[in-house]
Write a protein that holds these residues in place. Structure first.
Motif, PDB file in Angstrom:
ATOM      1  N   ILE A 283     -34.786  83.238  56.181  1.00 54.70           N
ATOM      2  CA  ILE A 283     -33.993  82.280  55.398  1.00 54.70           C
ATOM      3  C   ILE A 283     -34.016  82.671  53.928  1.00 54.70           C
ATOM      4  N   MET A 284     -35.190  83.023  53.393  1.00 55.65           N
ATOM      5  CA  MET A 284     -35.276  83.390  51.976  1.00 55.65           C
ATOM      6  C   MET A 284     -34.486  84.664  51.683  1.00 55.65           C
ATOM      7  N   THR A 285     -34.519  85.628  52.583  1.00 55.39           N
ATOM      8  CA  THR A 285     -33.729  86.842  52.394  1.00 55.39           C
ATOM      9  C   THR A 285     -32.247  86.499  52.364  1.00 55.39           C
ATOM     10  N   THR A 286     -31.839  85.627  53.267  1.00 53.64           N
ATOM     11  CA  THR A 286     -30.439  85.205  53.349  1.00 53.64           C
ATOM     12  C   THR A 286     -30.027  84.442  52.099  1.00 53.64           C
ATOM     13  N   ILE A 287     -30.830  83.472  51.689  1.00 52.15           N
ATOM     14  CA  ILE A 287     -30.528  82.663  50.504  1.00 52.15           C
ATOM     15  C   ILE A 287     -30.527  83.554  49.254  1.00 52.15           C
ATOM     16  N   SER A 288     -31.489  84.457  49.162  1.00 54.70           N
ATOM     17  CA  SER A 288     -31.554  85.347  47.999  1.00 54.70           C
ATOM     18  C   SER A 288     -30.325  86.228  47.890  1.00 54.70           C
ATOM     19  N   SER A 289     -29.812  86.668  49.021  1.00 55.02           N
ATOM     20  CA  SER A 289     -28.669  87.585  48.986  1.00 55.02           C
ATOM     21  C   SER A 289     -27.382  86.918  48.509  1.00 55.02           C
ATOM     22  N   LYS A 290     -27.253  85.616  48.706  1.00 51.81           N
ATOM     23  CA  LYS A 290     -25.986  84.966  48.349  1.00 51.81           C
ATOM     24  C   LYS A 290     -26.130  83.803  47.367  1.00 51.81           C
ATOM     25  N   CYS A 291     -27.321  83.241  47.237  1.00 49.09           N
ATOM     26  CA  CYS A 291     -27.459  82.008  46.447  1.00 49.09           C
ATOM     27  C   CYS A 291     -28.202  82.172  45.124  1.00 49.09           C
ATOM     28  N   THR A 292     -29.128  83.110  45.042  1.00 52.36           N
ATOM     29  CA  THR A 292     -29.869  83.277  43.785  1.00 52.36           C
ATOM     30  C   THR A 292     -29.447  84.538  43.052  1.00 52.36           C
ATOM     31  N   ASN A 293     -28.428  85.198  43.545  1.00 48.07           N
ATOM     32  CA  ASN A 293     -27.908  86.360  42.826  1.00 48.07           C
ATOM     33  C   ASN A 293     -27.103  85.875  41.624  1.00 48.07           C
ATOM     34  N   GLY A 294     -26.928  86.705  40.644  1.00 44.02           N
ATOM     35  CA  GLY A 294     -26.200  86.269  39.453  1.00 44.02           C
ATOM     36  C   GLY A 294     -26.932  85.135  38.763  1.00 44.02           C
ATOM     37  N   ALA A 295     -26.195  84.148  38.308  1.00 42.33           N
ATOM     38  CA  ALA A 295     -26.781  83.022  37.584  1.00 42.33           C
ATOM     39  C   ALA A 295     -26.995  81.802  38.470  1.00 42.33           C
ATOM     40  N   CYS A 296     -26.714  81.918  39.752  1.00 44.94           N
ATOM     41  CA  CYS A 296     -26.742  80.754  40.649  1.00 44.94           C
ATOM     42  C   CYS A 296     -28.132  80.453  41.206  1.00 44.94           C
ATOM     43  N   HIS A 297     -28.497  79.214  41.262  1.00 46.95           N
ATOM     44  CA  HIS A 297     -29.667  78.649  41.940  1.00 46.95           C
ATOM     45  C   HIS A 297     -30.982  79.373  41.666  1.00 46.95           C
ATOM     46  N   LYS A 298     -31.146  79.851  40.439  1.00 48.00           N
ATOM     47  CA  LYS A 298     -32.411  80.448  40.013  1.00 48.00           C
ATOM     48  C   LYS A 298     -33.262  79.449  39.244  1.00 48.00           C
TER      49      LYS A 298
END
Length: 126
Positions: A48-63
């Protein structure tokens, strides 16, 4: 008096015949279909973390910075904290049929959304 009674019964009789015809034409369940795959699937937090990291915390989102301070998915602990308070919203926006996250055409595949939902349904196991 008999005429109103016949008029009142006609729709009921008609519904019975329509329903009977429809039910007879409905396909029978396929006995070969496996039980819900989520019942036996093992979805890990690492996946789940790999999946979320690949699309949700990249760039400026959800960091956890800027406009996304509340929805910080940068660590498993922060993701779980967010999900414990906002699971229904997360499901609606990320894994639901009308999901709008991640934005800009980077939506998760149906298989990935199913995996995330399964992980959530099992209580977010490690």
């Amino acid at each position: 008096m008999k005429k109103p009674m016949k008029t009142a019964l006609f729709p009921l009789v008609l519904m019975f015949f329509v329903y009977s015809c429809t039910a007879e034409q409905a396909p029978k369940p396929d006995p070969g279909i496996a039980p819900n795959a989520c019942d036996t699937a093992v979805i890990t937090s690492d996946y789940i973390m790999t999946t979320i990291s690949s699309k949700c915390t990249n760039g400026a989102c959800h960091k956890g910075t800027g406009n996304f301070v509340v929805s910080d998915f940068s660590t498993l602990a922060k993701l779980k904290t967010y999900l414990n308070a906002n699971e229904a919203l997360f499901r609606e926006r990320v894994t639901g049929p009308n999901a709008d996250m991640p934005p800009r055409g980077e939506k998760f595949s149906q298989g990935t959304r199913d995996s995330i939902n399964c992980w959530l349904s099992h209580g977010m196991p490690e």
